[in-house]
Design an enzyme around this catalytic site. Sequence first.
Site, PDB file in Angstrom:
ATOM      1  N   SER A 161     -20.854 -19.995  13.625  1.00 56.27           N
ATOM      2  CA  SER A 161     -19.564 -20.092  14.324  1.00 56.27           C
ATOM      3  C   SER A 161     -19.082 -21.515  14.540  1.00 56.27           C
ATOM      4  O   SER A 161     -18.119 -21.730  15.262  1.00 56.27           O
ATOM      5  CB  SER A 161     -19.643 -19.417  15.686  1.00 56.27           C
ATOM      6  OG  SER A 161     -19.761 -18.037  15.515  1.00 56.27           O
TER       7      SER A 161
ATOM      8  N   THR B  10     -19.535 -20.958  19.585  1.00 59.56           N
ATOM      9  CA  THR B  10     -18.848 -22.246  19.710  1.00 59.56           C
ATOM     10  C   THR B  10     -19.653 -23.195  20.566  1.00 59.56           C
ATOM     11  O   THR B  10     -20.258 -22.772  21.549  1.00 59.56           O
ATOM     12  CB  THR B  10     -17.494 -22.019  20.421  1.00 59.56           C
ATOM     13  OG1 THR B  10     -16.687 -21.245  19.562  1.00 59.56           O
ATOM     14  CG2 THR B  10     -16.796 -23.317  20.756  1.00 59.56           C
TER      15      THR B  10
ATOM     16  N   THR C  40     -15.532 -25.405  16.690  1.00 58.40           N
ATOM     17  CA  THR C  40     -15.813 -24.018  16.299  1.00 58.40           C
ATOM     18  C   THR C  40     -15.216 -23.702  14.935  1.00 58.40           C
ATOM     19  O   THR C  40     -14.260 -24.351  14.497  1.00 58.40           O
ATOM     20  CB  THR C  40     -15.188 -23.059  17.342  1.00 58.40           C
ATOM     21  OG1 THR C  40     -15.646 -21.737  17.093  1.00 58.40           O
ATOM     22  CG2 THR C  40     -13.681 -23.064  17.316  1.00 58.40           C
TER      23      THR C  40
ATOM     24  N   ARG D 195      -5.148 -17.974  12.240  1.00 60.35           N
ATOM     25  CA  ARG D 195      -5.455 -17.751  13.666  1.00 60.35           C
ATOM     26  C   ARG D 195      -6.100 -19.018  14.267  1.00 60.35           C
ATOM     27  O   ARG D 195      -6.963 -19.656  13.676  1.00 60.35           O
ATOM     28  CB  ARG D 195      -6.420 -16.574  13.789  1.00 60.35           C
ATOM     29  CG  ARG D 195      -6.820 -16.230  15.228  1.00 60.35           C
ATOM     30  CD  ARG D 195      -8.144 -16.871  15.611  1.00 60.35           C
ATOM     31  NE  ARG D 195      -8.604 -16.423  16.918  1.00 60.35           N
ATOM     32  CZ  ARG D 195      -9.620 -16.971  17.559  1.00 60.35           C
ATOM     33  NH1 ARG D 195     -10.273 -17.988  17.043  1.00 60.35           N
ATOM     34  NH2 ARG D 195      -9.982 -16.522  18.728  1.00 60.35           N
ATOM     35  N   VAL D 196      -5.641 -19.366  15.446  1.00 59.72           N
ATOM     36  CA  VAL D 196      -6.203 -20.498  16.176  1.00 59.72           C
ATOM     37  C   VAL D 196      -6.728 -19.973  17.510  1.00 59.72           C
ATOM     38  O   VAL D 196      -6.052 -19.181  18.180  1.00 59.72           O
ATOM     39  CB  VAL D 196      -5.134 -21.588  16.401  1.00 59.72           C
ATOM     40  CG1 VAL D 196      -5.626 -22.665  17.349  1.00 59.72           C
ATOM     41  CG2 VAL D 196      -4.722 -22.205  15.067  1.00 59.72           C
ATOM     42  N   GLY D 197      -7.916 -20.402  17.887  1.00 56.96           N
ATOM     43  CA  GLY D 197      -8.508 -19.939  19.144  1.00 56.96           C
ATOM     44  C   GLY D 197      -8.242 -20.890  20.292  1.00 56.96           C
ATOM     45  O   GLY D 197      -7.320 -21.714  20.259  1.00 56.96           O
ATOM     46  N   ASP D 198      -9.050 -20.787  21.326  1.00 58.43           N
ATOM     47  CA  ASP D 198      -8.882 -21.621  22.517  1.00 58.43           C
ATOM     48  C   ASP D 198      -9.446 -23.026  22.339  1.00 58.43           C
ATOM     49  O   ASP D 198      -9.009 -23.967  23.026  1.00 58.43           O
ATOM     50  CB  ASP D 198      -9.602 -20.972  23.716  1.00 58.43           C
ATOM     51  CG  ASP D 198     -11.089 -20.804  23.423  1.00 58.43           C
ATOM     52  OD1 ASP D 198     -11.418 -20.171  22.398  1.00 58.43           O
ATOM     53  OD2 ASP D 198     -11.917 -21.330  24.188  1.00 58.43           O
TER      54      ASP D 198
ATOM     55  N   THR E 232     -16.308 -20.781  26.030  1.00 53.68           N
ATOM     56  CA  THR E 232     -16.728 -20.148  24.780  1.00 53.68           C
ATOM     57  C   THR E 232     -16.406 -18.664  24.883  1.00 53.68           C
ATOM     58  O   THR E 232     -16.276 -18.130  25.985  1.00 53.68           O
ATOM     59  CB  THR E 232     -18.228 -20.372  24.522  1.00 53.68           C
ATOM     60  OG1 THR E 232     -18.601 -19.726  23.304  1.00 53.68           O
ATOM     61  CG2 THR E 232     -19.097 -19.825  25.652  1.00 53.68           C
ATOM     62  N   GLY E 233     -16.297 -18.019  23.748  1.00 56.73           N
ATOM     63  CA  GLY E 233     -16.017 -16.587  23.781  1.00 56.73           C
ATOM     64  C   GLY E 233     -14.701 -16.248  23.113  1.00 56.73           C
ATOM     65  O   GLY E 233     -14.149 -17.061  22.362  1.00 56.73           O
TER      66      GLY E 233
ATOM     67  N   GLY F 227     -11.353 -16.323  22.180  1.00 62.15           N
ATOM     68  CA  GLY F 227     -10.346 -17.327  22.481  1.00 62.15           C
ATOM     69  C   GLY F 227      -9.067 -16.774  23.072  1.00 62.15           C
ATOM     70  O   GLY F 227      -8.472 -17.371  23.980  1.00 62.15           O
TER      71      GLY F 227
HETATM   72  C1  SD4 Z   1     -12.565 -18.884  19.409  1.00 60.75           C
HETATM   73  N1  SD4 Z   1     -13.683 -19.524  21.431  1.00 60.75           N
HETATM   74  O1  SD4 Z   1     -12.164 -19.353  18.372  1.00 60.75           O
HETATM   75  C2  SD4 Z   1     -13.835 -19.462  20.000  1.00 60.75           C
HETATM   76  C3  SD4 Z   1     -14.985 -18.644  19.549  1.00 60.75           C
HETATM   77  C4  SD4 Z   1     -16.228 -18.857  20.327  1.00 60.75           C
HETATM   78  O2  SD4 Z   1     -18.397 -18.789  20.644  1.00 60.75           O
HETATM   79  O3  SD4 Z   1     -16.262 -19.353  21.407  1.00 60.75           O
HETATM   80  N2  SD4 Z   1     -17.338 -18.545  19.849  1.00 60.75           N
HETATM   81  O4  SD4 Z   1     -12.030 -17.943  19.975  1.00 60.75           O
END
Ligand code: SD4
Length: 328
Positions: A86, A189, A207, A217-220, A240-241, A243
Amino acid sequence: MSDRRSFIKKTLISTSLLFPSGILEACAQAPKEAEREKLKPLILSTWDHGMPANDKAWEVLMQTGDLVSAVEEGVKVTELDMDNLSVGLQGLPDREGIPTLDASIMKGDGSCGSVAFVRQVKHPISLARKVMEETPHVMLAGEGARQFAIAQGFKMEEEVLSPKANEMYQDWKVESKYKPIINIENHDTIGMIALGPDGKLAGSCTTSGLAFKMHGRVGDSPIIGAGLYVDDEVGAATATGLGESIIRICGSFLIVELMRQGRSPQEACEEAVRRLIAKNAKDIKDIQAGFLAINKEGEYGAFAVQKGFTYARHYNGGKDLLTAGYKM
Ligand code: SD4
Protein backbone atom coordinates in the site's frame (compact mmCIF):
# COMPACT_ATOMS: atom_id res chain seq x y z
CA MET A 1 30.46 20.67 22.07
CA SER A 2 27.24 22.45 21.10
CA ASP A 3 24.18 21.83 23.26
CA ARG A 4 22.49 19.97 20.46
CA ARG A 5 25.44 17.72 19.76
CA SER A 6 25.98 16.86 23.39
CA PHE A 7 22.25 16.16 23.71
CA ILE A 8 22.44 13.84 20.70
CA LYS A 9 25.47 12.03 22.09
CA LYS A 10 23.87 11.55 25.50
CA THR A 11 20.65 10.35 23.90
CA LEU A 12 22.40 7.81 21.74
CA ILE A 13 24.41 6.44 24.65
CA SER A 14 21.48 6.24 27.06
CA THR A 15 19.19 4.72 24.44
CA SER A 16 21.60 1.98 23.47
CA LEU A 17 22.47 1.11 27.09
CA LEU A 18 18.91 0.96 28.29
CA PHE A 19 17.35 -0.66 25.28
CA PRO A 20 19.47 -3.07 23.27
CA SER A 21 17.99 -3.38 19.82
CA GLY A 22 14.69 -5.17 19.59
CA ILE A 23 14.05 -5.41 23.30
CA LEU A 24 11.09 -3.07 23.24
CA GLU A 25 9.75 -4.10 19.90
CA ALA A 26 7.22 -6.54 21.27
CA CYS A 27 3.70 -5.33 20.68
CA ALA A 28 2.52 -3.55 23.83
CA GLN A 29 -0.79 -2.06 24.82
CA ALA A 30 -0.70 1.73 24.74
CA PRO A 31 -0.25 3.15 28.24
CA LYS A 32 -3.46 4.65 29.70
CA GLU A 33 -3.73 8.38 29.24
CA ALA A 34 -3.16 9.22 32.89
CA GLU A 35 0.05 7.19 32.89
CA ARG A 36 1.44 8.85 29.82
CA GLU A 37 4.49 10.95 30.33
CA LYS A 38 5.46 13.84 28.13
CA LEU A 39 8.01 12.72 25.58
CA LYS A 40 10.34 14.94 23.60
CA PRO A 41 11.66 14.19 21.03
CA LEU A 42 8.92 11.83 19.93
CA ILE A 43 8.16 10.12 16.63
CA LEU A 44 4.96 8.19 15.93
CA SER A 45 4.02 6.39 12.78
CA THR A 46 1.27 4.11 11.56
CA TRP A 47 1.29 0.31 11.53
CA ASP A 48 4.05 -2.25 12.12
CA HIS A 49 6.15 -0.89 9.26
CA GLY A 50 6.42 2.28 11.34
CA MET A 51 9.20 0.61 13.35
CA PRO A 52 11.89 0.54 10.62
CA ALA A 53 10.64 3.89 9.32
CA ASN A 54 10.92 5.43 12.78
CA ASP A 55 14.39 3.86 13.24
CA LYS A 56 15.54 5.76 10.17
CA ALA A 57 13.77 8.98 11.15
CA TRP A 58 15.26 8.82 14.64
CA GLU A 59 18.75 8.24 13.24
CA VAL A 60 18.41 11.23 10.89
CA LEU A 61 17.07 13.42 13.69
CA MET A 62 19.90 12.45 16.02
CA GLN A 63 22.54 12.95 13.35
CA THR A 64 21.31 16.18 11.82
CA GLY A 65 18.68 17.71 14.10
CA ASP A 66 16.62 18.26 10.93
CA LEU A 67 13.01 17.21 11.63
CA VAL A 68 11.74 17.56 8.06
CA SER A 69 14.53 15.36 6.70
CA ALA A 70 13.80 12.90 9.50
CA VAL A 71 10.13 12.49 8.51
CA GLU A 72 11.05 12.37 4.81
CA GLU A 73 13.84 9.80 5.16
CA GLY A 74 11.77 7.74 7.60
CA VAL A 75 8.86 7.12 5.25
CA LYS A 76 11.21 6.59 2.30
CA VAL A 77 12.09 3.28 3.96
CA THR A 78 8.45 2.19 3.59
CA GLU A 79 8.26 3.50 0.04
CA LEU A 80 10.92 0.94 -0.87
CA ASP A 81 9.57 -1.96 1.21
CA MET A 82 8.72 -4.72 -1.26
CA ASP A 83 6.48 -6.42 1.32
CA ASN A 84 4.28 -3.37 1.61
CA LEU A 85 1.43 -3.41 -0.88
CA SER A 86 0.00 0.00 0.00
CA VAL A 87 3.00 2.31 -0.21
CA GLY A 88 5.37 2.95 -3.11
CA LEU A 89 5.42 1.73 -6.69
CA GLN A 90 5.30 -1.92 -5.57
CA GLY A 91 1.86 -1.25 -4.08
CA LEU A 92 -1.36 -2.66 -5.49
CA PRO A 93 -2.46 -0.87 -8.66
CA ASP A 94 -5.72 0.77 -9.62
CA ARG A 95 -8.38 -0.95 -11.76
CA GLU A 96 -6.36 -0.35 -14.91
CA GLY A 97 -3.35 -2.10 -13.39
CA ILE A 98 -1.40 1.13 -12.81
CA PRO A 99 0.15 2.07 -9.45
CA THR A 100 -0.55 5.73 -8.67
CA LEU A 101 0.86 7.41 -5.58
CA ASP A 102 -0.16 10.13 -3.11
CA ALA A 103 2.07 11.85 -0.53
CA SER A 104 2.27 14.93 1.66
CA ILE A 105 4.72 16.62 3.99
CA MET A 106 4.17 19.48 6.42
CA LYS A 107 6.08 21.65 8.89
CA GLY A 108 4.64 23.26 11.97
CA ASP A 109 5.13 26.75 10.52
CA GLY A 110 2.47 26.02 7.88
CA SER A 111 4.79 25.11 5.01
CA CYS A 112 3.48 22.08 3.17
CA GLY A 113 3.61 20.24 -0.12
CA SER A 114 1.86 17.29 -1.67
CA VAL A 115 1.53 15.20 -4.79
CA ALA A 116 -1.50 13.20 -5.88
CA PHE A 117 -2.16 10.59 -8.54
CA VAL A 118 1.48 10.59 -9.55
CA ARG A 119 3.08 7.83 -11.61
CA GLN A 120 6.60 6.40 -12.00
CA VAL A 121 8.13 8.21 -9.04
CA LYS A 122 9.88 6.00 -6.51
CA HIS A 123 9.80 8.55 -3.70
CA PRO A 124 6.63 10.65 -3.88
CA ILE A 125 7.41 12.02 -0.42
CA SER A 126 10.58 13.64 -1.79
CA LEU A 127 8.56 15.07 -4.66
CA ALA A 128 6.05 16.47 -2.15
CA ARG A 129 8.96 18.11 -0.33
CA LYS A 130 10.12 19.66 -3.63
CA VAL A 131 6.62 21.06 -4.15
CA MET A 132 6.86 22.57 -0.66
CA GLU A 133 10.33 24.01 -1.11
CA GLU A 134 10.65 24.77 -4.83
CA THR A 135 7.23 25.97 -5.95
CA PRO A 136 4.70 28.62 -4.90
CA HIS A 137 2.08 25.83 -4.73
CA VAL A 138 0.95 23.28 -2.19
CA MET A 139 -0.25 20.45 -4.42
CA LEU A 140 0.60 19.01 -7.82
CA ALA A 141 -1.32 16.16 -9.38
CA GLY A 142 -1.07 13.60 -12.13
CA GLU A 143 0.91 14.35 -15.27
CA GLY A 144 1.86 17.81 -13.97
CA ALA A 145 3.42 16.28 -10.89
CA ARG A 146 5.28 13.78 -13.05
CA GLN A 147 6.60 16.54 -15.32
CA PHE A 148 7.71 18.49 -12.27
CA ALA A 149 9.53 15.38 -11.03
CA ILE A 150 11.37 15.09 -14.34
CA ALA A 151 12.29 18.78 -14.20
CA GLN A 152 13.64 18.25 -10.67
CA GLY A 153 15.86 15.39 -11.86
CA PHE A 154 13.82 12.47 -10.51
CA LYS A 155 14.34 9.22 -12.41
CA MET A 156 11.16 7.82 -13.96
CA GLU A 157 10.68 4.19 -13.04
CA GLU A 158 9.22 1.63 -15.43
CA GLU A 159 5.57 0.82 -14.81
CA VAL A 160 5.91 -2.86 -14.04
CA LEU A 161 3.88 -4.37 -11.23
CA SER A 162 5.78 -6.16 -8.49
CA PRO A 163 5.26 -9.96 -8.66
CA LYS A 164 3.04 -9.95 -5.56
CA ALA A 165 0.96 -6.99 -6.78
CA ASN A 166 0.58 -8.56 -10.21
CA GLU A 167 -0.63 -11.84 -8.73
CA MET A 168 -3.24 -10.07 -6.63
CA TYR A 169 -4.31 -7.88 -9.53
CA GLN A 170 -4.81 -10.91 -11.79
CA ASP A 171 -6.91 -12.56 -9.05
CA TRP A 172 -8.92 -9.37 -8.56
CA LYS A 173 -9.65 -9.09 -12.29
CA VAL A 174 -11.58 -12.36 -12.22
CA GLU A 175 -14.47 -10.64 -10.46
CA SER A 176 -13.35 -7.00 -10.65
CA LYS A 177 -15.31 -6.04 -7.58
CA TYR A 178 -14.20 -3.25 -5.32
CA LYS A 179 -14.50 -4.16 -1.67
CA PRO A 180 -12.14 -2.83 0.98
CA ILE A 181 -10.76 -5.47 3.32
CA ILE A 182 -10.17 -4.11 6.79
CA ASN A 183 -6.52 -3.97 7.89
CA ILE A 184 -5.46 -6.05 4.91
CA GLU A 185 -4.00 -5.05 1.52
CA ASN A 186 -5.48 -1.58 1.38
CA HIS A 187 -4.70 -0.21 4.84
CA ASP A 188 -0.96 0.12 5.07
CA THR A 189 -0.29 3.78 4.45
CA ILE A 190 2.50 5.27 6.47
CA GLY A 191 1.77 8.52 8.28
CA MET A 192 4.53 9.85 10.52
CA ILE A 193 4.42 12.76 12.97
CA ALA A 194 7.38 14.04 14.96
CA LEU A 195 8.15 16.46 17.76
CA GLY A 196 11.74 17.69 17.84
CA PRO A 197 13.82 18.47 20.95
CA ASP A 198 13.17 22.18 20.31
CA GLY A 199 9.37 21.73 20.39
CA LYS A 200 8.93 22.08 16.62
CA LEU A 201 6.73 19.62 14.72
CA ALA A 202 6.68 17.99 11.29
CA GLY A 203 4.89 15.15 9.53
CA SER A 204 4.76 13.06 6.38
CA CYS A 205 2.31 10.67 4.78
CA THR A 206 2.71 8.44 1.71
CA THR A 207 0.61 5.74 0.05
CA SER A 208 -0.32 3.95 -3.13
CA GLY A 209 -3.88 4.38 -1.93
CA LEU A 210 -6.66 1.87 -2.03
CA ALA A 211 -6.12 -1.29 -4.00
CA PHE A 212 -8.04 -1.46 -7.29
CA LYS A 213 -9.37 2.07 -6.93
CA MET A 214 -10.80 3.92 -9.94
CA HIS A 215 -8.13 5.47 -12.14
CA GLY A 216 -7.65 9.04 -10.91
CA ARG A 217 -8.93 8.40 -7.39
CA VAL A 218 -7.11 10.44 -4.75
CA GLY A 219 -7.28 9.56 -1.06
CA ASP A 220 -6.78 11.54 2.13
CA SER A 221 -2.99 11.16 2.31
CA PRO A 222 -2.04 14.08 0.03
CA ILE A 223 -4.86 16.31 1.28
CA ILE A 224 -3.48 18.70 3.86
CA GLY A 225 -5.89 18.58 6.81
CA ALA A 226 -7.21 15.11 5.96
CA GLY A 227 -4.26 12.69 5.99
CA LEU A 228 -1.85 15.07 7.72
CA TYR A 229 -1.86 18.34 9.61
CA VAL A 230 0.87 20.03 11.64
CA ASP A 231 0.83 23.27 13.62
CA ASP A 232 3.69 24.30 15.91
CA GLU A 233 1.24 26.21 18.11
CA VAL A 234 -0.69 23.04 18.93
CA GLY A 235 0.42 19.67 17.63
CA ALA A 236 0.25 17.25 14.73
CA ALA A 237 -2.01 14.47 13.48
CA THR A 238 -1.99 11.89 10.73
CA ALA A 239 -4.45 9.29 9.44
CA THR A 240 -4.62 5.90 7.82
CA GLY A 241 -7.53 3.91 6.50
CA LEU A 242 -10.34 4.50 4.07
CA GLY A 243 -9.45 7.91 2.67
CA GLU A 244 -12.98 8.87 1.69
CA SER A 245 -14.16 8.50 5.30
CA ILE A 246 -11.22 10.59 6.56
CA ILE A 247 -11.66 13.37 3.98
CA ARG A 248 -15.34 13.70 4.95
CA ILE A 249 -14.37 14.88 8.43
CA CYS A 250 -11.04 16.63 7.59
CA GLY A 251 -9.66 14.16 10.14
CA SER A 252 -6.17 15.45 10.87
CA PHE A 253 -7.16 19.12 10.91
CA LEU A 254 -10.10 18.27 13.14
CA ILE A 255 -7.79 16.59 15.66
CA VAL A 256 -5.38 19.52 15.74
CA GLU A 257 -8.28 21.95 16.20
CA LEU A 258 -9.72 19.84 19.01
CA MET A 259 -6.32 19.91 20.71
CA ARG A 260 -6.21 23.67 20.23
CA GLN A 261 -9.48 23.85 22.16
CA GLY A 262 -7.97 21.93 25.04
CA ARG A 263 -8.53 18.26 24.29
CA SER A 264 -5.66 15.88 24.87
CA PRO A 265 -4.30 14.06 21.81
CA GLN A 266 -6.10 10.89 22.93
CA GLU A 267 -9.42 12.66 23.44
CA ALA A 268 -9.05 14.38 20.08
CA CYS A 269 -8.38 11.09 18.24
CA GLU A 270 -11.38 9.48 19.94
CA GLU A 271 -13.65 12.37 19.00
CA ALA A 272 -12.45 12.21 15.37
CA VAL A 273 -13.29 8.49 15.26
CA ARG A 274 -16.71 9.18 16.78
CA ARG A 275 -17.38 11.80 14.12
CA LEU A 276 -16.07 9.60 11.32
CA ILE A 277 -18.42 6.81 12.40
CA ALA A 278 -21.35 9.24 12.50
CA LYS A 279 -20.64 10.50 8.98
CA ASN A 280 -20.02 7.05 7.50
CA ALA A 281 -22.57 5.08 9.47
CA LYS A 282 -24.05 3.14 6.57
CA ASP A 283 -20.85 1.31 5.64
CA ILE A 284 -19.01 1.49 8.92
CA LYS A 285 -18.57 -2.23 9.44
CA ASP A 286 -16.38 -2.34 6.32
CA ILE A 287 -14.37 0.75 7.21
CA GLN A 288 -11.10 0.94 9.06
CA ALA A 289 -9.56 4.32 9.85
CA GLY A 290 -7.01 5.21 12.49
CA PHE A 291 -5.50 8.44 13.78
CA LEU A 292 -2.28 9.40 15.56
CA ALA A 293 -1.72 12.72 17.34
CA ILE A 294 1.02 14.50 19.28
CA ASN A 295 0.72 17.82 21.08
CA LYS A 296 3.56 20.24 21.48
CA GLU A 297 4.08 19.21 25.11
CA GLY A 298 4.95 15.67 23.99
CA GLU A 299 1.68 13.95 24.90
CA TYR A 300 0.28 11.62 22.28
CA GLY A 301 -2.81 9.67 21.36
CA ALA A 302 -4.06 7.02 18.95
CA PHE A 303 -7.47 5.58 18.15
CA ALA A 304 -9.16 3.61 15.39
CA VAL A 305 -12.59 2.57 14.20
CA GLN A 306 -11.81 -1.16 14.34
CA LYS A 307 -9.48 -3.44 16.19
CA GLY A 308 -5.96 -4.01 14.87
CA PHE A 309 -4.43 -0.56 14.35
CA THR A 310 -0.80 -0.65 15.48
CA TYR A 311 1.64 2.22 15.62
CA ALA A 312 5.32 2.71 16.29
CA ARG A 313 6.64 5.07 18.96
CA HIS A 314 10.24 6.24 19.24
CA TYR A 315 11.22 8.53 22.07
CA ASN A 316 14.16 9.61 24.12
CA GLY A 317 14.73 6.37 25.99
CA GLY A 318 13.22 3.67 23.85
CA LYS A 319 10.97 2.49 21.09
CA ASP A 320 7.97 0.21 20.92
CA LEU A 321 5.10 -0.97 18.83
CA LEU A 322 1.75 -0.15 20.41
CA THR A 323 -1.82 -1.12 19.67
CA ALA A 324 -4.43 1.64 19.51
CA GLY A 325 -7.78 1.47 21.22
CA TYR A 326 -10.83 1.19 18.97
CA LYS A 327 -14.49 2.03 18.93
CA MET A 328 -16.32 -0.88 17.34
C1 SD4 B 1 -6.12 6.13 1.08
N1 SD4 B 1 -5.66 6.47 3.41
O1 SD4 B 1 -5.64 6.32 -0.01
C2 SD4 B 1 -5.19 5.79 2.22
C3 SD4 B 1 -5.12 4.32 2.36
C4 SD4 B 1 -4.54 3.85 3.64
O2 SD4 B 1 -3.58 2.38 4.95
O3 SD4 B 1 -4.46 4.52 4.62
N2 SD4 B 1 -4.08 2.69 3.74
O4 SD4 B 1 -7.33 6.16 1.30
